[in-house]
Design a protein around this motif. Structure first.
Motif, PDB file in Angstrom:
ATOM      1  N   HIS A   1      69.727  -8.589-106.924  1.00  0.00           N
ATOM      2  CA  HIS A   1      68.212  -9.107-107.703  1.00  0.00           C
ATOM      3  C   HIS A   1      67.214  -8.507-108.233  1.00  0.00           C
ATOM      4  O   HIS A   1      66.321  -8.002-108.548  1.00  0.00           O
ATOM      5  N   THR A   6      69.007  -3.072-106.645  1.00  0.00           N
ATOM      6  CA  THR A   6      68.766  -4.113-105.624  1.00  0.00           C
ATOM      7  C   THR A   6      69.856  -5.261-105.821  1.00  0.00           C
ATOM      8  O   THR A   6      69.856  -5.834-106.452  1.00  0.00           O
ATOM      9  N   ARG A  25      71.213  -8.656-103.053  1.00  0.00           N
ATOM     10  CA  ARG A  25      70.664  -9.222-101.322  1.00  0.00           C
ATOM     11  C   ARG A  25      71.344 -10.230-101.551  1.00  0.00           C
ATOM     12  O   ARG A  25      72.144 -11.037-102.341  1.00  0.00           O
ATOM     13  N   GLY A  45      62.785  -8.134-111.141  1.00  0.00           N
ATOM     14  CA  GLY A  45      63.248  -7.520-110.231  1.00  0.00           C
ATOM     15  C   GLY A  45      64.282  -5.967-110.148  1.00  0.00           C
ATOM     16  O   GLY A  45      63.153  -4.837-110.864  1.00  0.00           O
ATOM     17  N   PRO A  58      66.464  -7.914 -98.576  1.00  0.00           N
ATOM     18  CA  PRO A  58      66.577  -6.775-100.326  1.00  0.00           C
ATOM     19  C   PRO A  58      67.899  -5.716-100.003  1.00  0.00           C
ATOM     20  O   PRO A  58      66.287  -4.603 -99.835  1.00  0.00           O
TER      21      PRO A  58
END
Ligand code: OAD
Length: 244
Positions: free
Chosen positions: A156, A121, A123, A117, A131
């Motif tokens: 994320h 980011t 999500r 990941g 995301p």
């Protein structure tokens, strides 16, 4: 002793796996070892779905602090060497990283799989909102919520007990299939070889015919799976091994 460079020519394919050690010389702490993150923050508290359910504010404090730190550091010559060899090899190169700090991209790498990941980011923990980029360093004690459904946001990041993104695995598989019949090299750098499936990538590559190199500061758990092991710092060794 100066290690001999990998014998890369204009037919060679190169698959690289990096871990936290590659960012250590930039000032990003590794997970295991003396100053490792997992000494002060047990994995299950900050890097598991259960830890997030139990104390989401603590998890966000951990990742916010890491965001702040990663924004404050620069790629080092190891990252730069990998970006330079990508320019040379083009589609015959793929970089798989376990790092979430974004330093490979900042150094110029683009044929990149971020297996665990990305720190920048976020999500939604509930709804299907995709995301999205998020560089926010949230104040301690706060938990951001989703603009769409109001549920908690989460980093994320692939936590322990979670599956890797199937697209990441498919990209690696497709790369190995395209490399078939050509000289293939596998190089791992700065990774303790303790976390699977990443630690098993050397075996997958070797089954595909790869010759394998490991560059690590200390002995890695899976070191005996490599043809050649070079001990030392990736920021010094990667430019030499990659001849860039
Ligand atoms: P680790 O912290 O487990 O291992 C880093 C390795 O890098 C160690 O073996 C060090 O000896 C080595 N090292 C340190 N400095 C180095 C340097 N300058 N040059 C070369 N090697 C150096 O990190 P990873 O193997 O990346 O997952 O850990 C794998 C995963 O475990 C991470 O992605 C993370 C962690 O839990 C998640 O957070 C999901």
């Amino acid at each position: 002793m100066v290690p001999a460079p990998l014998p890369l020519d204009d037919q060679s394919w190169l698959l690289v796996l990096t871990g936290a050690g590659v960012s250590a010389e930039s000032g990003v702490p590794t997970f295991r070892g003396i100053d490792g993150l997992w000494r002060n923050f047990p994995v299950e508290q900050v890097a598991s779905p259960e830890g997030f359910d139990a104390d989401p504010a603590q998890v966000w404090e951990f990742y916010s602090e890491r965001r702040a730190r990663a924004q404050d550091v620069l790629p080092n010559p190891g990252h730069a060497a990998l970006a330079a060899v990508e320019v040379r090899l083009g589609e015959r190169f793929l970089l798989v990283t376990q790092n979430v700090d974004g330093l490979h991209r900042r150094a110029g790498s683009s044929r990149l799989v971020e297996l665990h990941g990305n720190l920048f980011t976020s999500r939604c923990s509930k709804c299907a909102r995709p995301p999205f980029p998020d560089t926010t360093v949230y104040p301690a004690g706060s938990v951001p919520s989703c603009d769409v459904c109001g549920a908690r946001l989460r980093p994320h990041i692939v936590w322990f007990g979670e599956m890797l993104d199937e697209r990441s695995l498919a990209t690696i598989q497709a790369f190995l299939e395209r490399a078939q019949g050509s000289p293939l090299f596998f190089l791992a750098a700065g990774t303790s070889g303790a976390v699977y499936p990443a630690a098993g990538l050397v075996d997958v590559a070797r089954r595909g015919g790869a010759k394998s190199w490991l560059v690590n500061a200390e002995p890695a758990d899976n070191a005996h799976h490599f043809d050649t092991v070079v001990r030392g710092k990736s920021g010094e060794l990667l430019p030499l091994l990659l001849g860039v």
